[in-house]
Design a protein around this motif. Structure first.
Motif, PDB file in Angstrom:
ATOM      1  N   GLN A 186     -11.145   2.108 -14.385  1.00  0.00           N
ATOM      2  CA  GLN A 186     -10.939   0.747 -13.915  1.00  0.00           C
ATOM      3  C   GLN A 186     -11.172   0.673 -12.407  1.00  0.00           C
ATOM      4  O   GLN A 186     -10.928   1.626 -11.665  1.00  0.00           O
ATOM      5  N   ALA A 187     -11.658  -0.485 -11.973  1.00  0.00           N
ATOM      6  CA  ALA A 187     -11.966  -0.677 -10.560  1.00  0.00           C
ATOM      7  C   ALA A 187     -11.877  -2.163 -10.238  1.00  0.00           C
ATOM      8  O   ALA A 187     -11.838  -3.021 -11.128  1.00  0.00           O
ATOM      9  N   LEU A 188     -11.846  -2.458  -8.961  1.00  0.00           N
ATOM     10  CA  LEU A 188     -11.946  -3.841  -8.521  1.00  0.00           C
ATOM     11  C   LEU A 188     -13.377  -4.325  -8.720  1.00  0.00           C
ATOM     12  O   LEU A 188     -14.317  -3.547  -8.564  1.00  0.00           O
ATOM     13  N   PRO A 189     -13.587  -5.589  -9.046  1.00  0.00           N
ATOM     14  CA  PRO A 189     -14.957  -6.102  -9.146  1.00  0.00           C
ATOM     15  C   PRO A 189     -15.644  -6.048  -7.785  1.00  0.00           C
ATOM     16  O   PRO A 189     -14.992  -6.212  -6.748  1.00  0.00           O
ATOM     17  N   GLY A 190     -16.941  -5.840  -7.790  1.00  0.00           N
ATOM     18  CA  GLY A 190     -17.681  -5.810  -6.529  1.00  0.00           C
ATOM     19  C   GLY A 190     -19.083  -5.296  -6.722  1.00  0.00           C
ATOM     20  O   GLY A 190     -19.503  -4.972  -7.838  1.00  0.00           O
ATOM     21  N   GLY A 191     -19.818  -5.209  -5.618  1.00  0.00           N
ATOM     22  CA  GLY A 191     -21.185  -4.728  -5.685  1.00  0.00           C
ATOM     23  C   GLY A 191     -21.841  -4.730  -4.325  1.00  0.00           C
ATOM     24  O   GLY A 191     -21.214  -5.053  -3.307  1.00  0.00           O
ATOM     25  N   TYR A 192     -23.116  -4.382  -4.309  1.00  0.00           N
ATOM     26  CA  TYR A 192     -23.853  -4.224  -3.058  1.00  0.00           C
ATOM     27  C   TYR A 192     -24.262  -5.565  -2.447  1.00  0.00           C
ATOM     28  O   TYR A 192     -24.579  -6.523  -3.181  1.00  0.00           O
ATOM     29  N   LEU A 193     -24.271  -5.598  -1.147  1.00  0.00           N
ATOM     30  CA  LEU A 193     -24.804  -6.734  -0.401  1.00  0.00           C
ATOM     31  C   LEU A 193     -26.318  -6.715  -0.510  1.00  0.00           C
ATOM     32  O   LEU A 193     -26.962  -5.700  -0.239  1.00  0.00           O
ATOM     33  N   ARG A 194     -26.911  -7.853  -0.909  1.00  0.00           N
ATOM     34  CA  ARG A 194     -28.355  -7.943  -1.062  1.00  0.00           C
ATOM     35  C   ARG A 194     -29.016  -8.446   0.216  1.00  0.00           C
ATOM     36  O   ARG A 194     -28.363  -9.114   1.030  1.00  0.00           O
ATOM     37  N   PRO A 195     -30.302  -8.138   0.411  1.00  0.00           N
ATOM     38  CA  PRO A 195     -31.004  -8.641   1.594  1.00  0.00           C
ATOM     39  C   PRO A 195     -30.937 -10.165   1.656  1.00  0.00           C
ATOM     40  O   PRO A 195     -31.128 -10.856   0.656  1.00  0.00           O
ATOM     41  N   GLY A 196     -30.653 -10.675   2.841  1.00  0.00           N
ATOM     42  CA  GLY A 196     -30.599 -12.118   3.034  1.00  0.00           C
ATOM     43  C   GLY A 196     -29.282 -12.758   2.661  1.00  0.00           C
ATOM     44  O   GLY A 196     -29.114 -13.970   2.832  1.00  0.00           O
ATOM     45  N   GLU A 197     -28.332 -11.981   2.135  1.00  0.00           N
ATOM     46  CA  GLU A 197     -27.036 -12.528   1.742  1.00  0.00           C
ATOM     47  C   GLU A 197     -26.012 -12.406   2.861  1.00  0.00           C
ATOM     48  O   GLU A 197     -26.011 -11.432   3.604  1.00  0.00           O
ATOM     49  N   THR A 198     -25.112 -13.376   2.940  1.00  0.00           N
ATOM     50  CA  THR A 198     -23.914 -13.205   3.739  1.00  0.00           C
ATOM     51  C   THR A 198     -22.871 -12.496   2.873  1.00  0.00           C
ATOM     52  O   THR A 198     -23.001 -12.422   1.642  1.00  0.00           O
ATOM     53  N   LEU A 199     -21.828 -11.997   3.501  1.00  0.00           N
ATOM     54  CA  LEU A 199     -20.756 -11.356   2.749  1.00  0.00           C
ATOM     55  C   LEU A 199     -20.102 -12.350   1.792  1.00  0.00           C
ATOM     56  O   LEU A 199     -19.774 -12.003   0.649  1.00  0.00           O
ATOM     57  N   GLU A 200     -19.905 -13.582   2.255  1.00  0.00           N
ATOM     58  CA  GLU A 200     -19.269 -14.595   1.417  1.00  0.00           C
ATOM     59  C   GLU A 200     -20.115 -14.911   0.188  1.00  0.00           C
ATOM     60  O   GLU A 200     -19.597 -15.048  -0.930  1.00  0.00           O
ATOM     61  N   HIS A 201     -21.442 -15.023   0.374  1.00  0.00           N
ATOM     62  CA  HIS A 201     -22.320 -15.283  -0.763  1.00  0.00           C
ATOM     63  C   HIS A 201     -22.275 -14.119  -1.756  1.00  0.00           C
ATOM     64  O   HIS A 201     -22.273 -14.326  -2.982  1.00  0.00           O
ATOM     65  N   ALA A 202     -22.257 -12.901  -1.238  1.00  0.00           N
ATOM     66  CA  ALA A 202     -22.196 -11.726  -2.106  1.00  0.00           C
ATOM     67  C   ALA A 202     -20.890 -11.704  -2.895  1.00  0.00           C
ATOM     68  O   ALA A 202     -20.883 -11.369  -4.090  1.00  0.00           O
TER      69      ALA A 202
END
Length: 251
Positions: A41-57
């Motif tokens: 089990q883990a917290l949901p999450g993932g990699y920041l994509r090019p052109g994304e802000t942290l909030e959008h990610a």
């Protein structure tokens, strides 16, 4: 140029999503479908994509991994985690977000998550080794942040479907803080706090006795005066923490 710099650093976002279900504070966890820690089990999450802000990610990962609508949540940055060995895949810095919502539905897993479930926070804190990566640390930090925010901000209303009663709000504080509060004293404090609550002019007759007044969240973001946990003293105005960057729900 060092070898560390040549390899580069990846950035991820992780989400601590809290809600109250059946009278308990719950956190949303996913079962990892990929290595490392596959099946854990883990917290949901993932990699920041090019052109994304942290909030959008954070919003994208929330919807992709859980199927939850980010517009329903209070979402704010918690902090960054940058221990060099926090991820066995390499140098990964994560920015954690704290999300709060009222009695959120059963989520739907997606992308690299094979399952998504609500789990009582208390059970995770007693077995922190069940979580992947450094997610026990992130969860503890998020819990303390949520508890502190209830003292100094009006964010407790994010747990309450509107309209709500003072009793509904008190149960939020009791659940998040793990304390029993005096009903009369709590009512006096929250109804006198500047622009914390706004009466709707309606009442609810769900319980025996006089019908309870219904409220919605007022315009204030900071709670004045603060509502402190037992045994804690108010910080001075110069040391009161500023609000974390908040991503407001979309209307």
């Amino acid at each position: 140029m060092s070898r560390e710099h040549q390899r580069g650093v990846d950035v991820t976002v992780d989400l601590v999503i809290l809600t109250i279900r059946d009278g308990e504070l719950n956190v949303l966890l996913v079962e990892r479908g990929n290595e490392p820690y596959r099946g854990r089990q883990a917290l949901p999450g993932g990699y920041l994509r090019p052109g994304e802000t942290l909030e959008h990610a954070a919003r994208r990962e929330l919807e992709e991994e859980t199927g939850l609508d980010a517009a329903r949540l209070h979402l704010e940055q918690l902090r960054a985690y940058s221990e060099p060995d926090r991820d066995p895949r390499g140098r990964v810095i994560t920015v954690a977000f704290l999300a709060l919502g009222p009695d959120l539905p059963i989520p739907k897993a997606g992308t690299d998550a094979s399952d998504a479930i609500w789990v009582p926070v208390s059970s995770i804190l007693t077995e922190p080794g069940s979580l992947a990566f450094d997610h026990p640390t992130i969860l503890r930090d998020a819990l303390e942040q949520a508890r502190s925010q209830l003292e100094y901000t009006t964010v407790a209303t994010a747990f309450c479907p509107e309209p709500f009663t003072v009793s509904d709000l008190r149960k939020v504080y009791e659940t998040v803080w793990g304390l029993t509060l005096d009903p009369s004293n709590f009512r006096r404090k929250v109804t006198r706090a500047d622009r914390f609550l706004e009466a709707t002019g309606e009442r609810r007759s769900a319980e025996p006795g006089r019908p309870a007044t219904l409220y919605r969240r007022g315009p204030a973001r900071l709670l004045h005066p603060p509502l402190l946990r037992e045994g804690r003293t108010a910080r001075t105005q110069t040391t009161t923490p500023a609000l974390r960057q908040e991503v407001r729900p979309t209307k």
